[in-house]
Design a protein around this motif. Structure first.
Motif, PDB file in Angstrom:
ATOM      1  N   GLY A 161       0.783  -1.217   0.000  1.00 43.88           N
ATOM      2  CA  GLY A 161       0.000   0.000   0.000  1.00 43.88           C
ATOM      3  C   GLY A 161       0.819   1.274   0.000  1.00 43.88           C
ATOM      4  N   TRP A 162       2.134   1.188   0.190  1.00 51.89           N
ATOM      5  CA  TRP A 162       2.981   2.368   0.207  1.00 51.89           C
ATOM      6  C   TRP A 162       3.459   2.703  -1.200  1.00 51.89           C
ATOM      7  CZ3 TRP A 162       5.646   4.739   4.731  1.00 51.89           C
ATOM      8  CH2 TRP A 162       5.015   4.400   5.943  1.00 51.89           C
ATOM      9  N   ILE A 163       3.665   4.000  -1.439  1.00 49.27           N
ATOM     10  CA  ILE A 163       4.248   4.430  -2.709  1.00 49.27           C
ATOM     11  C   ILE A 163       5.736   4.612  -2.490  1.00 49.27           C
ATOM     12  CG2 ILE A 163       4.297   6.221  -4.485  1.00 49.27           C
ATOM     13  CD1 ILE A 163       1.414   6.862  -3.763  1.00 49.27           C
ATOM     14  N   PRO A 164       6.583   3.822  -3.168  1.00 48.27           N
ATOM     15  CA  PRO A 164       8.012   3.930  -2.918  1.00 48.27           C
ATOM     16  C   PRO A 164       8.589   5.221  -3.468  1.00 48.27           C
ATOM     17  CG  PRO A 164       7.611   2.493  -4.769  1.00 48.27           C
ATOM     18  CD  PRO A 164       6.270   2.843  -4.210  1.00 48.27           C
ATOM     19  N   GLY A 165       9.605   5.732  -2.793  1.00 47.12           N
ATOM     20  CA  GLY A 165      10.342   6.865  -3.320  1.00 47.12           C
ATOM     21  C   GLY A 165      11.424   6.376  -4.261  1.00 47.12           C
ATOM     22  N   ASP A 166      12.327   7.249  -4.610  1.00 50.57           N
ATOM     23  CA  ASP A 166      13.425   6.844  -5.473  1.00 50.57           C
ATOM     24  C   ASP A 166      14.268   5.786  -4.770  1.00 50.57           C
ATOM     25  OD1 ASP A 166      12.624   8.612  -7.397  1.00 50.57           O
ATOM     26  OD2 ASP A 166      13.908  10.236  -6.677  1.00 50.57           O
ATOM     27  N   ARG A 167      14.549   4.716  -5.497  1.00 51.70           N
ATOM     28  CA  ARG A 167      15.315   3.632  -4.907  1.00 51.70           C
ATOM     29  C   ARG A 167      16.446   3.248  -5.854  1.00 51.70           C
ATOM     30  NH1 ARG A 167      12.521  -0.145  -0.660  1.00 51.70           N
ATOM     31  NH2 ARG A 167      11.070   1.342   0.237  1.00 51.70           N
ATOM     32  N   SER A 168      17.559   2.870  -5.299  1.00 59.09           N
ATOM     33  CA  SER A 168      18.701   2.468  -6.098  1.00 59.09           C
ATOM     34  C   SER A 168      18.558   1.006  -6.479  1.00 59.09           C
ATOM     35  CB  SER A 168      19.996   2.666  -5.303  1.00 59.09           C
ATOM     36  OG  SER A 168      20.018   1.789  -4.187  1.00 59.09           O
ATOM     37  N   PRO A 169      19.297   0.571  -7.512  1.00 53.41           N
ATOM     38  CA  PRO A 169      19.237  -0.846  -7.889  1.00 53.41           C
ATOM     39  C   PRO A 169      19.612  -1.780  -6.742  1.00 53.41           C
ATOM     40  CG  PRO A 169      20.293   0.436  -9.614  1.00 53.41           C
ATOM     41  CD  PRO A 169      20.111   1.366  -8.444  1.00 53.41           C
ATOM     42  N   GLU A 170      20.406  -1.305  -5.797  1.00 48.66           N
ATOM     43  CA  GLU A 170      20.804  -2.147  -4.672  1.00 48.66           C
ATOM     44  C   GLU A 170      19.627  -2.503  -3.777  1.00 48.66           C
ATOM     45  OE1 GLU A 170      22.399   0.604  -5.597  1.00 48.66           O
ATOM     46  OE2 GLU A 170      24.144  -0.379  -6.517  1.00 48.66           O
ATOM     47  N   GLU A 171      18.555  -1.705  -3.845  1.00 51.72           N
ATOM     48  CA  GLU A 171      17.376  -1.965  -3.016  1.00 51.72           C
ATOM     49  C   GLU A 171      16.307  -2.772  -3.752  1.00 51.72           C
ATOM     50  OE1 GLU A 171      16.522   1.632  -0.226  1.00 51.72           O
ATOM     51  OE2 GLU A 171      17.118   2.449  -2.175  1.00 51.72           O
ATOM     52  N   TYR A 172      16.628  -3.203  -4.984  1.00 52.91           N
ATOM     53  CA  TYR A 172      15.632  -3.888  -5.808  1.00 52.91           C
ATOM     54  C   TYR A 172      15.253  -5.243  -5.212  1.00 52.91           C
ATOM     55  CZ  TYR A 172      13.543  -6.407  -9.719  1.00 52.91           C
ATOM     56  OH  TYR A 172      12.702  -7.142 -10.514  1.00 52.91           O
ATOM     57  N   ALA A 173      13.970  -5.562  -5.283  1.00 51.59           N
ATOM     58  CA  ALA A 173      13.460  -6.887  -4.930  1.00 51.59           C
ATOM     59  C   ALA A 173      12.194  -7.137  -5.752  1.00 51.59           C
ATOM     60  CB  ALA A 173      13.158  -6.996  -3.445  1.00 51.59           C
ATOM     61  N   ARG A 174      11.883  -8.401  -5.956  1.00 47.08           N
ATOM     62  CA  ARG A 174      10.674  -8.761  -6.677  1.00 47.08           C
ATOM     63  C   ARG A 174       9.765  -9.520  -5.738  1.00 47.08           C
ATOM     64  NH1 ARG A 174       8.193  -6.566 -11.021  1.00 47.08           N
ATOM     65  NH2 ARG A 174       6.667  -8.018 -11.892  1.00 47.08           N
ATOM     66  N   ARG A 175       8.511  -9.099  -5.674  1.00 49.07           N
ATOM     67  CA  ARG A 175       7.552  -9.734  -4.778  1.00 49.07           C
ATOM     68  C   ARG A 175       6.646 -10.689  -5.554  1.00 49.07           C
ATOM     69  NH1 ARG A 175       5.276  -5.995  -0.322  1.00 49.07           N
ATOM     70  NH2 ARG A 175       7.460  -6.383   0.210  1.00 49.07           N
ATOM     71  N   PHE A 176       6.379 -11.822  -4.944  1.00 51.69           N
ATOM     72  CA  PHE A 176       5.467 -12.816  -5.518  1.00 51.69           C
ATOM     73  C   PHE A 176       4.385 -13.141  -4.498  1.00 51.69           C
ATOM     74  CE2 PHE A 176       9.460 -13.381  -7.718  1.00 51.69           C
ATOM     75  CZ  PHE A 176       9.073 -13.551  -9.038  1.00 51.69           C
ATOM     76  N   ALA A 177       3.171 -13.310  -4.990  1.00 51.98           N
ATOM     77  CA  ALA A 177       2.058 -13.763  -4.160  1.00 51.98           C
ATOM     78  C   ALA A 177       1.405 -14.946  -4.867  1.00 51.98           C
ATOM     79  CB  ALA A 177       1.039 -12.650  -3.941  1.00 51.98           C
ATOM     80  N   VAL A 178       1.220 -16.027  -4.140  1.00 54.91           N
ATOM     81  CA  VAL A 178       0.607 -17.235  -4.692  1.00 54.91           C
ATOM     82  C   VAL A 178      -0.616 -17.560  -3.848  1.00 54.91           C
ATOM     83  CG1 VAL A 178       0.957 -19.628  -5.349  1.00 54.91           C
ATOM     84  CG2 VAL A 178       2.900 -18.040  -5.368  1.00 54.91           C
ATOM     85  N   ASP A 179      -1.766 -17.630  -4.512  1.00 50.04           N
ATOM     86  CA  ASP A 179      -3.018 -17.935  -3.823  1.00 50.04           C
ATOM     87  C   ASP A 179      -3.336 -19.424  -3.970  1.00 50.04           C
ATOM     88  OD1 ASP A 179      -3.255 -15.263  -3.215  1.00 50.04           O
ATOM     89  OD2 ASP A 179      -4.578 -14.824  -4.908  1.00 50.04           O
TER      90      ASP A 179
ATOM     91  N   GLU B 297      21.508 -11.141  -5.549  1.00 53.26           N
ATOM     92  CA  GLU B 297      22.806 -11.012  -4.896  1.00 53.26           C
ATOM     93  C   GLU B 297      23.924 -10.742  -5.900  1.00 53.26           C
ATOM     94  OE1 GLU B 297      22.895 -13.614  -0.941  1.00 53.26           O
ATOM     95  OE2 GLU B 297      22.605 -14.862  -2.729  1.00 53.26           O
ATOM     96  N   SER B 298      23.558 -10.533  -7.166  1.00 51.16           N
ATOM     97  CA  SER B 298      24.540 -10.230  -8.204  1.00 51.16           C
ATOM     98  C   SER B 298      23.859  -9.446  -9.311  1.00 51.16           C
ATOM     99  CB  SER B 298      25.147 -11.522  -8.755  1.00 51.16           C
ATOM    100  OG  SER B 298      24.190 -12.216  -9.545  1.00 51.16           O
TER     101      SER B 298
END
Length: 537
Positions: A432-450, A499-500
């Motif tokens: 629900g949050w709107i992210p601010g500017d983020r560097s590539p080092e903070e990148y993550a991908r979220r998955f949701a499986v129902d 991690e790379s």
């Protein structure tokens, strides 16, 4: 011809046909004797062919046919009154035939079999059996030529104003059938040869068919087929049961190799996946989902159920899932809710699933899944089949038998809860949050499986449910599993963190458990992370 034009051609030609069994004498002449035929003869014939060099089956069509455009090809019509078995009140099934033309330049020879005498007579091409009005075909170029046919349609209720198709064989060794929703989608093939290898893929042809007249049965028909290609020949028996909910086919195949085959695909199926819940931007279109199938489902030999959602990759992706004597696998259209497609032209919510059930000893091997990139829904970009573990050499004789179930959903399912949908989006942010500017080092991908099913619906509210997640590389951030009341199931959520800088594919495995007890089937996924310069929100 793309798959959509092929479908249109199928629908356009269902009203057409060939002489009935009782009209053989008038069609072929009184001096046309039947030839002995049975499956054993066909096997020996295929074996004898494999002992000789391959000869191309393609023919040079008259210009008026080779230059046909798809829309004109579809205008060629048959006389419905001359469909095979027309006029026989003992059964409703009829065989109608496709005309050769365009790229359909391999003459397919058709034969009708008398089950009382085990003799077969060829059904010959004659221009008089067709209506060429408005097609632009110069029929003078067709006179005196036995061109054969391109394929056939199996139809039901032929006396009605609306032809009710069950399925069709057309092009190479492709065939497809429908279920109770009466919508074509996924295709099957007789055999796959060197798909997604460094060698050029080979597409074997069904060059001859034999149709056995049903015996007072409105639903079942037996069809034999001869397969031929530079690498292999084959004898096939299809026992086709046209049921109310769909079609079930018993397939018995004997194949004979001419030379080694790097990748032999048994029970191949071909489908389309453009975009879905986990990949909404697979193409910018008004429809929220566009696919003929949304997952590969596998029932492994050890009893484990696996769900692998499909993906439209940027480059070809090949995955193989080792197994021994699999109990079944298939490309499944699990989602049949119209609101999730909002497409009243293609009707993807009505597309059938195709389930393969081995009925002989398949031994060790692997289920292959090939995903190709596509930006259009008229290109089949998903392929799956079984690969035997033992190398395929020249002069081999191989036998496989299996059932094909063309139904809305597979005829069997796990006792555990199943994957309902897969979702994916930006990670490393609170919901629900709107992210601010983020560097590539903070990148993550979220998955949701129902997950949904009785196993979860009946769980006590205080059950400690854990999401068990494994990744082939990278690391895991947040992980949680929680009750998802609106679907009466559970949702597993996790973040994958690189991690790379590598953009190689990541394999992910997930299931829910309570203590040591598994609650769900296994969810498998492959994620291709973006390059470092593209890791932003």
């Amino acid at each position: 011809m793309n798959r959509r034009n092929l479908l249109k051609a199928s629908l356009a030609l269902t009203t057409l046909g060939l002489p009935t069994f009782p009209l053989w004498a008038k069609t072929l002449g009184e001096d046309s004797p039947g030839k002995p035929f049975d499956f054993e003869w066909l096997k020996q014939h295929a074996k004898a062919m494999a002992d000789k060099p391959h000869k191309s089956n393609a023919e040079d069509l008259p210009d008026t046919l080779s230059n046909l455009q798809p829309l004109d090809y579809q205008k060629i019509a048959y006389d419905r009154a001359k469909a095979l078995w027309h006029g026989n009140s003992d059964f409703d099934l009829r065989i109608n035939f496709f005309h050769v033309g365009m790229q359909f330049d391999v003459p397919v020879r058709m034969h009708a079999v008398d089950p009382n005498t085990n003799t077969a007579r060829e059904i010959h091409f004659r221009p008089e059996l067709f209506n060429y009005d408005s097609s632009g075909v110069d029929t003078a170029q067709l006179q005196g030529k036995d061109l054969g046919f391109a394929g056939f349609v199996l139809a039901r209720n032929p006396e009605s104003d609306i032809i009710d198709e069950a399925g069709a064989f057309l092009g190479a060794s492709y065939f497809r059938f429908i279920d109770e929703n009466k919508q074509y989608g996924i295709s099957a093939r007789g055999l796959a040869v060197d798909t997604a290898t460094d060698d050029t893929e080979e597409f074997p042809d069904f060059t001859e068919f034999w149709f056995v007249q049903p015996e007072n049965d409105n639903r079942r028909v037996t069809v034999y087929a001869l397969l031929d290609s530079p690498s292999v020949t084959g004898a096939y028996r299809f026992d086709i049961d046209v049921q109310k909910k769909g079609t079930v086919m018993d397939v018995d195949m004997e194949i004979f190799t001419r030379k080694p085959i790097e990748r032999l695909g048994i029970a191949p199926m071909t489908s389309m996946f453009l975009k879905g819940t986990s990949q909404p931007r697979g193409r910018d279109t008004i429809h929220p989902q566009v696919h003929d199938s949304d997952r590969l489902e596998m029932w492994r030999g050890n009893g484990e159920w696996v769900c692998r959602p499909l993906f439209n990759p940027k480059t070809l992706q090949y995955n193989a899932f080792p197994d021994e004597n699999p109990r079944g696998f298939g490309l499944v259209q699990h989602d049949h809710d119209f609101d999730n497609y909002r497409d009243d032209v293609a009707w993807y919510n009505r597309r059938p699933s195709l389930w393969v059930e081995p009925t002989s000893d398949w031994g060790a091997g692997e289920v292959a899944l090939i995903e190709l990139p596509t930006v259009g829904e008229t290109v089949d970009n998903i392929v799956s089949f079984w690969i035997p573990q033992e190398p395929v050499e020249a002069n081999q004789h191989l036998h496989f038998s299996y059932k094909l179930h063309w139904l809305p959903l597979p005829p069997v399912g796990p006792t555990l809860a199943q994957v309902e949908k897969t979702w994916s989006g930006m990670g490393n942010v609170p919901e629900g949050w709107i992210p601010g500017d983020r560097s590539p080092e903070e990148y993550a991908r979220r998955f949701a499986v129902d997950f949904v099913g009785d196993e979860l619906d009946d769980l006590p509210a205080d059950t400690d449910v854990e999401a068990r997640v494994e990744v082939s590389r990278g690391k895991l951030g947040m992980i949680e599993a929680r009750r998802f009341e609106p679907i009466k199931g559970y949702r597993a959520i996790f973040d994958w963190v690189p991690e790379s800088d590598s953009d190689e594919a990541v394999s992910i495995r997930l299931f829910l458990r309570a203590g040591d007890r598994p609650l769900t089937e296994t969810w498998l996924y492959q994620w291709v992370p973006p390059k470092p310069e593209d890791r932003y929100y």
